[in-house]
Structure formats: structure tokens, C-alpha cells
Design a protein around this motif. Structure first.
Motif, mmCIF file in Angstrom:
data_model
loop_
_atom_site.group_PDB
_atom_site.id
_atom_site.type_symbol
_atom_site.label_atom_id
_atom_site.label_comp_id
_atom_site.label_asym_id
_atom_site.label_seq_id
_atom_site.Cartn_x
_atom_site.Cartn_y
_atom_site.Cartn_z
ATOM 1 N N MET A 1 -4.630 2.148 2.290
ATOM 2 C CA MET A 1 -4.325 0.568 3.355
ATOM 3 C C MET A 1 -3.218 1.165 4.278
ATOM 4 N N LYS A 2 -3.074 1.388 5.318
ATOM 5 C CA LYS A 2 -2.087 1.715 6.013
ATOM 6 C C LYS A 2 -2.024 0.033 6.767
ATOM 7 N N LEU A 3 -0.819 -0.235 6.285
ATOM 8 C CA LEU A 3 0.362 -1.563 6.304
ATOM 9 C C LEU A 3 0.229 -1.614 7.990
ATOM 10 N N VAL A 34 7.109 -3.448 8.154
ATOM 11 C CA VAL A 34 6.013 -1.744 8.467
ATOM 12 C C VAL A 34 6.498 -1.265 9.367
ATOM 13 N N VAL A 35 7.181 0.262 9.614
ATOM 14 C CA VAL A 35 7.683 1.196 10.211
ATOM 15 C C VAL A 35 6.229 1.442 10.968
ATOM 16 N N GLN A 36 5.701 1.453 13.037
ATOM 17 C CA GLN A 36 4.632 1.392 12.949
ATOM 18 C C GLN A 36 5.282 3.111 13.948
ATOM 19 N N GLY A 56 5.387 3.158 6.483
ATOM 20 C CA GLY A 56 6.542 3.016 5.322
ATOM 21 C C GLY A 56 6.952 0.884 5.886
ATOM 22 N N PHE A 57 7.605 0.590 4.580
ATOM 23 C CA PHE A 57 7.476 -0.362 4.938
ATOM 24 C C PHE A 57 9.107 -0.460 4.005
ATOM 25 N N MET A 104 3.344 -3.559 -4.479
ATOM 26 C CA MET A 104 4.528 -2.604 -5.765
ATOM 27 C C MET A 104 4.031 -1.485 -5.707
ATOM 28 N N LYS A 105 3.176 -0.827 -5.175
ATOM 29 C CA LYS A 105 3.167 0.509 -5.670
ATOM 30 C C LYS A 105 4.504 1.223 -5.079
ATOM 31 N N GLY A 106 4.749 0.713 -3.990
ATOM 32 C CA GLY A 106 6.087 1.182 -2.821
ATOM 33 C C GLY A 106 7.185 0.964 -3.807
ATOM 34 N N MET A 107 7.549 -0.303 -4.049
ATOM 35 C CA MET A 107 8.487 -0.757 -5.004
ATOM 36 C C MET A 107 8.517 0.140 -5.778
#
Length: 120
Positions: A1-3, A34-36, A56-57, A104-107
Motif C-alpha cells: 500500500m502506497k500512502l 505523508v511525504v510525496q 514515508g509518514f 502500525m507497521k510503520g510505528m
């Protein structure tokens, strides 16, 4: 999934010049980002603890906890950011379980990196 694909909208993109603060510790929350394109440094007590790049976010914890910012977020380069407000965040968590798992995975990844830094 690409935010960025989920939140991308030309009207929604926020440009932040190199060196500018996206937010500072103690600021009221209200959005995650979210960083574009570009890179944002997350700074705690003057120490860069993470650099967030494209796709990333950051800033999600203050939305989850409904708390003030715990860190500074400074544009390391010129950036294009996609803000996600609390209402949209909660909608996405409710309607798209994959979004919640991605956050949650990012955290969890951040926590593991912080543990490694602490071990030294």
C-alpha cells in the motif's frame, strides 16, 4: 500500500521549503503527513532521530493519542507533503484495515530502530 496514492490530490499538497518547520514539539496536532517528495527530519531535543523520505509518514502518534507534538519536524530538503487530518485518518482506519496495519507497521519499525539506537 502506497500512502501517497491514497491521499494524493493536487489541492491537498503542501510545499515546505528546506529548513522550514512542518511542526514543533508542543504544537497542537491535527494532521499527520505523508511525504510525496523530499525528506523531513524528526528531531527530539536537538537530535535527529529519523529522516522520513518519499512514501514515508510522520505525525500519526499525535492523532492516535490526541496529544501535542512530541518532536520537531523540519524539512531537510524542499518537500511536498500530503496532510491527513484526524477525521480522514479515523475514516481510513475504520474503512480500510490495511491502512491501519500499514500505520502500525510503520510505528513498530520506528520503535525497533529506536531500540537499536538506545542499545548503541
Amino acid at each position: 500500500m502506497k500512502l501517497p496514492d491514497i491521499f494524493s490530490s493536487p489541492a491537498n499538497v503542501r510545499s515546505v521549503p528546506q529548513g522550514a518547520a512542518v511542526f514543533n514539539a508542543g504544537d497542537e496536532s491535527g494532521e499527520m503527513y505523508v511525504v510525496q517528495s523530499g525528506e523531513v527530519e524528526i528531531v527530539i531535543n536537538g537530535v535527529v532521530v529519523e529522516t522520513v523520505g518519499p512514501e514515508g509518514f510522520f505525525g500519526e502518534i499525535s492523532l492516535i493519542e490526541d496529544s501535542v507534538r512530541a518532536a520537531d519536524a523540519i524539512a531537510r530538503t524542499d518537500c511536498r507533503l500530503l496532510p491527513v487530518n484526524r477525521h480522514h485518518f479515523l475514516y481510513m482506519v475504520d474503512e480500510m484495515p490495511q491502512f491501519a496495519l500499514h500505520v502500525m507497521k510503520g510505528m513498530a519499525d520506528r520503535l525497533r530502530r529506536a531500540d537499536k539506537r538506545a542499545e548503541g
